[in-house]
Design a protein around this motif. Structure first.
Motif, PDB file in Angstrom:
ATOM      1  N   ILE A  83       0.829  -1.206   0.000  1.00 57.06           N
ATOM      2  CA  ILE A  83       0.000   0.000   0.000  1.00 57.06           C
ATOM      3  C   ILE A  83       0.861   1.253   0.000  1.00 57.06           C
ATOM      4  O   ILE A  83       0.552   2.244  -0.672  1.00 57.06           O
ATOM      5  N   ARG A  84       1.979   1.189   0.737  1.00 57.09           N
ATOM      6  CA  ARG A  84       2.772   2.398   0.929  1.00 57.09           C
ATOM      7  C   ARG A  84       4.241   2.041   1.112  1.00 57.09           C
ATOM      8  O   ARG A  84       4.567   1.145   1.897  1.00 57.09           O
ATOM      9  N   ASN A  85       5.122   2.730   0.370  1.00 57.02           N
ATOM     10  CA  ASN A  85       6.558   2.631   0.574  1.00 57.02           C
ATOM     11  C   ASN A  85       7.001   3.768   1.482  1.00 57.02           C
ATOM     12  O   ASN A  85       6.730   4.940   1.189  1.00 57.02           O
ATOM     13  N   THR A 103      13.251   0.328   1.975  1.00 56.49           N
ATOM     14  CA  THR A 103      12.188   1.116   2.581  1.00 56.49           C
ATOM     15  C   THR A 103      11.293   0.177   3.370  1.00 56.49           C
ATOM     16  O   THR A 103      11.258  -1.037   3.119  1.00 56.49           O
ATOM     17  N   ARG A 104      10.578   0.743   4.325  1.00 52.52           N
ATOM     18  CA  ARG A 104       9.573  -0.067   5.013  1.00 52.52           C
ATOM     19  C   ARG A 104       8.326  -0.085   4.133  1.00 52.52           C
ATOM     20  O   ARG A 104       7.760   0.952   3.824  1.00 52.52           O
ATOM     21  N   ARG A 105       7.934  -1.271   3.724  1.00 50.27           N
ATOM     22  CA  ARG A 105       6.749  -1.411   2.878  1.00 50.27           C
ATOM     23  C   ARG A 105       5.572  -1.846   3.742  1.00 50.27           C
ATOM     24  O   ARG A 105       5.589  -2.933   4.328  1.00 50.27           O
ATOM     25  N   THR A 106       4.577  -0.990   3.808  1.00 47.20           N
ATOM     26  CA  THR A 106       3.358  -1.314   4.532  1.00 47.20           C
ATOM     27  C   THR A 106       2.315  -1.786   3.524  1.00 47.20           C
ATOM     28  O   THR A 106       2.137  -1.173   2.469  1.00 47.20           O
ATOM     29  N   GLY A 107       1.666  -2.889   3.833  1.00 47.14           N
ATOM     30  CA  GLY A 107       0.680  -3.420   2.900  1.00 47.14           C
ATOM     31  C   GLY A 107      -0.269  -4.372   3.590  1.00 47.14           C
ATOM     32  O   GLY A 107      -0.302  -4.479   4.817  1.00 47.14           O
TER      33      GLY A 107
END
Length: 288
Positions: free
Chosen positions: A158-160, A257-261
């Motif tokens: 969803i977000r990098n 990067t921290r990948r939120t998903g």
């Protein structure tokens, strides 16, 4: 079913107070549910030793069947909808996604599919990941694991979130690496997958920091830095950040990067509702 759900949550948490928090109830109301269930079954299901609560022998004897009954009830409601997204979705969310992503996603989803009901479990990425894999949750918004996920699950980023250096506005006007060597360091917990990315950044840049505090809550890290108690490196998580902070936030160049998903189970009776949730998550993607 709700009384059985309450008993299961108490057994899993080992605490009435924590179980009540997760179920959005008061401890007194949850204790009353337990007493009613024990009265109905004619057996004491839990024992209390101070603040710790454990299932009795009788409680352990019914625990697996209670899980199956609750799961079966949820499956029936979803199957009765005949392919239309409906029934209860059991979701997980990390602290930052719970405030920064989940409200928008659920607003969009509930408007389109009003027959879906929601249970949202807060927790760490590691814990929520295992709950999805074990089937306790249908899907969860977490930090992407650093390893391959099981074939029974799927993933959507969803977000990098690149790493950023944060310091109080009162900190000396020096570049980030100089301040990292000079000031106390408030570390993002290395038990968290995002914290491990920060640790790799420090190692690969040869930075020896003054270890002072290690926290697993990003908003708490930001609040401590705002009080000029130290500096930190954190992922640039989705807003809102804590209100009133006066921070210097500087981007750091790093390949990771921290990948939120979202991670979800691919099949099952609630597949239509899970698919609708994943599509709502995809619509919620915003450029940094």
């Amino acid at each position: 079913m709700r009384f059985l759900e309450s008993f299961i949550m108490v057994a899993d948490c080992g605490s009435i107070a924590e179980a009540a928090r997760r179920l959005n109830m008061t401890p007194a109301a949850l204790a009353q549910r337990l007493r009613a269930l024990e009265s109905e079954l004619g057996h004491v299901l839990v024992t209390r030793n101070g603040r710790v609560v454990q299932p009795t022998t009788e409680g352990l004897a019914i625990l697996d069947q209670a899980r199956a009954l609750v799961q079966g009830t949820r499956d029936l409601r979803a199957l009765a909808a005949n392919g239309v997204p409906a029934g209860q979705l059991r979701l997980g969310a990390t602290a930052t996604s719970l405030t920064g992503l989940m409200p928008t996603i659920l607003t969009r989803l509930s408007a389109e599919y009003p027959a879906i009901e929601y249970f949202v479990q807060p927790g760490s990425s590691v814990d929520l990941y295992h709950r999805v894999v074990d089937g306790q949750l249908d899907a969860a918004i977490i930090v992407q694991p650093q390893f391959a996920i099981p074939k029974a699950t799927d993933w959507l980023t969803i977000r990098n979130e690149p790493l950023v250096f944060i310091a109080s506005e009162r900190a000396p006007e020096l570049e980030p690496h100089a301040l990292l060597r000079q000031c106390r360091f408030i570390r993002y917990d290395r038990n968290q997958w995002g914290g491990q990315i920060v640790d790799r950044y420090l190692i690969e840049n040869g930075l020896v920091v003054q270890e002072w505090l290690e926290l697993d809550a990003l908003d708490a890290i930001a609040a401590h830095v705002d009080c000029d108690l130290g500096v930190s490196i954190v992922p640039d998580w989705a807003p809102p950040w804590p209100a009133g902070l006066r921070l210097r936030k500087l981007p750091l160049e790093f390949r990771d990067t921290r990948r939120t998903g979202v991670i979800w189970r691919r099949s099952g009776p609630r597949a239509p509702a899970i698919t609708a949730f994943v599509k709502a998550c995809a619509k919620g993607i915003r450029p940094l």
